[in-house]
Write an enzyme that holds these catalytic residues in place. Sequence first.
Site, PDB file in Angstrom:
ATOM      1  N   THR A 224     -25.421  -7.607  30.268  1.00 19.00           N
ATOM      2  CA  THR A 224     -26.625  -6.792  30.085  1.00 19.00           C
ATOM      3  C   THR A 224     -26.415  -5.751  29.004  1.00 19.00           C
ATOM      4  OG1 THR A 224     -27.127  -7.064  32.431  1.00 19.00           O
ATOM      5  CG2 THR A 224     -28.293  -5.322  31.261  1.00 19.00           C
ATOM      6  N   THR A 225     -25.283  -5.050  29.068  1.00 18.01           N
ATOM      7  CA  THR A 225     -24.999  -3.993  28.106  1.00 18.01           C
ATOM      8  C   THR A 225     -24.815  -4.553  26.704  1.00 18.01           C
ATOM      9  OG1 THR A 225     -23.883  -2.841  29.923  1.00 18.01           O
ATOM     10  CG2 THR A 225     -23.558  -1.950  27.712  1.00 18.01           C
TER      11      THR A 225
ATOM     12  N   TYR B 148     -36.672 -13.422  37.871  1.00 20.15           N
ATOM     13  CA  TYR B 148     -38.066 -13.814  37.672  1.00 20.15           C
ATOM     14  C   TYR B 148     -38.457 -15.007  38.550  1.00 20.15           C
ATOM     15  CZ  TYR B 148     -42.668 -14.553  35.796  1.00 20.15           C
ATOM     16  OH  TYR B 148     -44.026 -14.706  35.699  1.00 20.15           O
TER      17      TYR B 148
ATOM     18  N   LYS C 175     -19.495  -8.857  41.061  1.00 19.27           N
ATOM     19  CA  LYS C 175     -19.839  -7.547  40.505  1.00 19.27           C
ATOM     20  C   LYS C 175     -20.992  -7.029  41.346  1.00 19.27           C
ATOM     21  CE  LYS C 175     -21.614  -5.217  36.373  1.00 19.27           C
ATOM     22  NZ  LYS C 175     -22.113  -5.360  34.976  1.00 19.27           N
TER      23      LYS C 175
ATOM     24  N   ILE D 223     -16.761  -2.931  36.437  1.00 20.68           N
ATOM     25  CA  ILE D 223     -17.267  -3.447  35.165  1.00 20.68           C
ATOM     26  C   ILE D 223     -18.213  -2.369  34.666  1.00 20.68           C
ATOM     27  CG2 ILE D 223     -18.508  -5.300  33.988  1.00 20.68           C
ATOM     28  CD1 ILE D 223     -17.470  -7.220  36.108  1.00 20.68           C
TER      29      ILE D 223
END
Length: 297
Positions: A47-48, A110, A164, A206
């Site tokens: 994501t980052t 989604y 995670k 993380i």
Amino acid sequence: MKKPIFTGANVAIVTPMTETGVNYPEFRRFIDDQIARGIDAITICGTTGEGSTLTDKEHKEAIQFCIDHVNGRVPVIAGTGSNDTRYAIELGKFASQAGADGLLTVTPYYNKTTQQGLIKHFYALADATPTPIVVYNVPSRTGMTIKPETYFELSKHPNINGAKEASGDFSLLAEAMRLCGDNLNFWSGNDDMIVPLMAMGGKGVISVLANVAPDVAHNIAQLCLDGKYAEAREMQIKYLDLINALFVEVNPIPVKMAVRMLGWDVGELRMPLCDMSAEHTEILRKAMTEAGYAPVK
């Protein structure tokens, strides 16, 4: 008992961008700086790292570049999750062949699924490659949660190494740890929860914070690994304002602004992400300065 892919602090690394692609010269410098400052592992294209707005070609090239440049100095975990099981398998196979030490695979978003669908999805990914899987539970982004009983079923697969955990639900986590025992490793997905999660038996974090302060993230996690929880708690609290400022807007908007403030040429965010408001920028700047990471510009 499953040996964790890594212990300590793993940076969920930003991806330096140009207007036309990935800025590999700057990426090389940034990776080297992270390792020099004590980071224990790297997660690429999460994501980052804006993995969701990388093209398939960019995504695969970035994974390959990171693995090649790190060259075994620390473990590299490749972000290969998708809400399309077939595409997640394709990415996982590529990252495995590229030499990744692990694959980070988020819950489907989604379209979502049932808990049974989660088990089938993650089992399919784990069956497709010899590289160990880290499942990623982040309901604030995906709209669904991995339940403790589902974690237990996932722990039975020899190639699902751990999770995670970014749900923030410690009741869920405690029950999952009770059920799974040593058959599933857990890492914090939230920088403000490193110490409590590791006190319960987690193996590290993380981290978004590590992009700005890899030494801090490493030291908090290492103190926990050494059983020095009082010192780790003090450090966690000391840097809480900075941790919170890095989430004053949706990740990775603040952290990419922060590393730019520190002089790194990481480029602009990809749409639909955009720069922070002036008010939030000043909150971030103040927190960085007070934490000892004063912006250079």
